[in-house]
Scaffold this motif. Structure first.
Motif, PDB file in Angstrom:
ATOM      1  N   LYS A  55       0.863  -1.182   0.000  1.00  0.00           N
ATOM      2  CA  LYS A  55       0.000   0.000   0.000  1.00  0.00           C
ATOM      3  C   LYS A  55       0.894   1.225   0.000  1.00  0.00           C
ATOM      4  CE  LYS A  55      -3.944  -0.145   1.459  1.00  0.00           C
ATOM      5  NZ  LYS A  55      -5.234  -0.037   0.862  1.00  0.00           N
ATOM      6  N   LYS A  56       0.892   1.996  -1.076  1.00  0.00           N
ATOM      7  CA  LYS A  56       1.669   3.217  -1.080  1.00  0.00           C
ATOM      8  C   LYS A  56       0.869   4.333  -1.698  1.00  0.00           C
ATOM      9  CE  LYS A  56       4.625   0.952  -4.322  1.00  0.00           C
ATOM     10  NZ  LYS A  56       5.786   0.895  -5.117  1.00  0.00           N
ATOM     11  N   GLY A  57       1.312   5.530  -1.480  1.00  0.00           N
ATOM     12  CA  GLY A  57       0.622   6.688  -2.004  1.00  0.00           C
ATOM     13  C   GLY A  57       0.223   7.617  -0.878  1.00  0.00           C
ATOM     14  N   LYS A  58       0.110   8.862  -1.229  1.00  0.00           N
ATOM     15  CA  LYS A  58      -0.150   9.888  -0.232  1.00  0.00           C
ATOM     16  C   LYS A  58      -1.552   9.761   0.367  1.00  0.00           C
ATOM     17  CE  LYS A  58       0.844  14.750   0.035  1.00  0.00           C
ATOM     18  NZ  LYS A  58       1.105  15.929  -0.747  1.00  0.00           N
ATOM     19  N   LEU A  59      -2.525   9.420  -0.446  1.00  0.00           N
ATOM     20  CA  LEU A  59      -3.911   9.398   0.021  1.00  0.00           C
ATOM     21  C   LEU A  59      -4.428   7.988   0.280  1.00  0.00           C
ATOM     22  CD1 LEU A  59      -5.322  12.109  -2.369  1.00  0.00           C
ATOM     23  CD2 LEU A  59      -4.588  12.375  -0.020  1.00  0.00           C
ATOM     24  N   LYS A  60      -3.539   7.068   0.562  1.00  0.00           N
ATOM     25  CA  LYS A  60      -3.982   5.700   0.834  1.00  0.00           C
ATOM     26  C   LYS A  60      -4.694   5.652   2.178  1.00  0.00           C
ATOM     27  CE  LYS A  60      -0.062   3.945   3.333  1.00  0.00           C
ATOM     28  NZ  LYS A  60      -0.737   4.144   4.575  1.00  0.00           N
ATOM     29  N   SER A  61      -5.542   4.692   2.338  1.00  0.00           N
ATOM     30  CA  SER A  61      -6.262   4.574   3.598  1.00  0.00           C
ATOM     31  C   SER A  61      -5.361   3.950   4.655  1.00  0.00           C
ATOM     32  CB  SER A  61      -7.516   3.726   3.414  1.00  0.00           C
ATOM     33  OG  SER A  61      -7.145   2.421   3.066  1.00  0.00           O
ATOM     34  N   THR A  62      -5.652   4.216   5.918  1.00  0.00           N
ATOM     35  CA  THR A  62      -4.874   3.670   7.021  1.00  0.00           C
ATOM     36  C   THR A  62      -5.179   2.195   7.218  1.00  0.00           C
ATOM     37  OG1 THR A  62      -5.108   5.824   8.059  1.00  0.00           O
ATOM     38  CG2 THR A  62      -4.301   4.062   9.444  1.00  0.00           C
ATOM     39  N   PHE A  63      -6.394   1.793   6.880  1.00  0.00           N
ATOM     40  CA  PHE A  63      -6.802   0.410   7.070  1.00  0.00           C
ATOM     41  C   PHE A  63      -6.761  -0.324   5.739  1.00  0.00           C
ATOM     42  CE2 PHE A  63      -8.784   2.890  10.366  1.00  0.00           C
ATOM     43  CZ  PHE A  63      -8.466   2.153  11.492  1.00  0.00           C
ATOM     44  N   CYS A  64      -6.343  -1.574   5.786  1.00  0.00           N
ATOM     45  CA  CYS A  64      -6.282  -2.358   4.547  1.00  0.00           C
ATOM     46  C   CYS A  64      -7.152  -3.600   4.693  1.00  0.00           C
ATOM     47  CB  CYS A  64      -4.848  -2.716   4.208  1.00  0.00           C
ATOM     48  SG  CYS A  64      -4.103  -3.926   5.284  1.00  0.00           S
ATOM     49  N   TRP A  65      -7.844  -3.923   3.703  1.00  0.00           N
ATOM     50  CA  TRP A  65      -8.642  -5.124   3.511  1.00  0.00           C
ATOM     51  C   TRP A  65      -9.416  -5.597   4.731  1.00  0.00           C
ATOM     52  CZ3 TRP A  65      -3.268  -5.706   2.185  1.00  0.00           C
ATOM     53  CH2 TRP A  65      -3.007  -5.332   0.883  1.00  0.00           C
ATOM     54  N   THR A  66     -10.398  -6.408   4.449  1.00  0.00           N
ATOM     55  CA  THR A  66     -11.177  -7.010   5.531  1.00  0.00           C
ATOM     56  C   THR A  66     -10.703  -8.442   5.739  1.00  0.00           C
ATOM     57  OG1 THR A  66     -12.883  -7.744   4.005  1.00  0.00           O
ATOM     58  CG2 THR A  66     -13.208  -5.622   5.058  1.00  0.00           C
ATOM     59  N   PHE A  67     -10.602  -8.823   6.982  1.00  0.00           N
ATOM     60  CA  PHE A  67     -10.185 -10.171   7.339  1.00  0.00           C
ATOM     61  C   PHE A  67     -11.213 -10.784   8.264  1.00  0.00           C
ATOM     62  CE2 PHE A  67      -6.156  -7.843   6.720  1.00  0.00           C
ATOM     63  CZ  PHE A  67      -5.660  -8.573   5.659  1.00  0.00           C
ATOM     64  N   LYS A  68     -11.294 -12.093   8.223  1.00  0.00           N
ATOM     65  CA  LYS A  68     -12.220 -12.817   9.072  1.00  0.00           C
ATOM     66  C   LYS A  68     -11.457 -13.334  10.289  1.00  0.00           C
ATOM     67  CE  LYS A  68     -15.430 -16.674   8.822  1.00  0.00           C
ATOM     68  NZ  LYS A  68     -15.910 -17.762   7.983  1.00  0.00           N
ATOM     69  N   GLU A  81      -7.769 -15.019   9.239  1.00  0.00           N
ATOM     70  CA  GLU A  81      -7.665 -15.838   8.040  1.00  0.00           C
ATOM     71  C   GLU A  81      -7.098 -14.949   6.937  1.00  0.00           C
ATOM     72  OE1 GLU A  81     -11.170 -17.217   5.325  1.00  0.00           O
ATOM     73  OE2 GLU A  81     -11.067 -18.511   7.091  1.00  0.00           O
ATOM     74  N   LEU A  82      -5.830 -15.148   6.595  1.00  0.00           N
ATOM     75  CA  LEU A  82      -5.163 -14.312   5.596  1.00  0.00           C
ATOM     76  C   LEU A  82      -5.174 -14.996   4.233  1.00  0.00           C
ATOM     77  CD1 LEU A  82      -2.047 -13.121   7.623  1.00  0.00           C
ATOM     78  CD2 LEU A  82      -4.175 -11.912   7.246  1.00  0.00           C
TER      79      LEU A  82
END
Length: 164
Positions: A55-68, A81-82
């Motif tokens: 995840k890179k970029g100035k306006l990327k979100s702090t949270f990444c993907w949903t996990f169970k 579960e990755l």
């Protein structure tokens, strides 16, 4: 012996700085608990987000993907579960790095009526002209036209699906 104790012969009754700071921190702290099967978002730091998650970029979100969540480990850690592409990452995370995922998977939009061109832009076509009027300014006349586009149906559908 503390100076206060030497002077007055008893212990000081005011709370220590550590106790005071703990009380300030406890005001904002809220207990987070998740159950097995819950969906959560993972918070990543900027540097680790680039190195481990791409995840890179100035306006990327702090949270990444949903996990169970698979299981609870202790009082503040959860096993997740990755996906296969994240095999090198440890699957246990602290509760402070997790947020509840509030997305509802039942609210999905059917894309059969949406037309997209080769640059992945929506194709808008005129369906109907509803109203037209002329607005007079000091030296100009502006013609205002209210038009219904085919994309308007998609926007209405999205508006109906959004939670209230």
């Amino acid at each position: 012996m503390a100076p206060y104790e030497a002077l007055y012969g008893r212990k000081c009754r005011t709370p220590a700085a550590r106790d005071r700071q703990k009380s300030y921190a406890d005001i904002r702290r809220k207990p987070l608990e998740f159950k097995e099967g819950d969906k959560v978002l993972l918070k990543v730091s900027p540097w680790k987000g680039v190195v481990r998650f791409g995840k890179k970029g100035k306006l990327k979100s702090t949270f990444c993907w949903t996990f169970k969540i698979v299981e609870r480990i202790g009082s503040v850690a959860y096993r997740h579960e990755l996906p296969e592409k994240m095999q090198g990452i440890h699957d246990v995370f602290h509760v402070s790095n997790l947020r509840k995922c509030l997305a509802d998977e039942t609210l999905t939009m059917p894309l059969k009526d949406v037309q997209v061109n080769e640059k992945l832009k929506f194709i808008e076509e005129l369906i109907q002209i509803e109203d037209s009027q002329t607005k007079f300014l000091k030296r100009k006349r502006l013609k205002l036209v209210k038009v219904i586009w085919n994309l308007q149906e998609v926007r209405n559908l999205l508006g109906n699906l959004s939670p209230k």
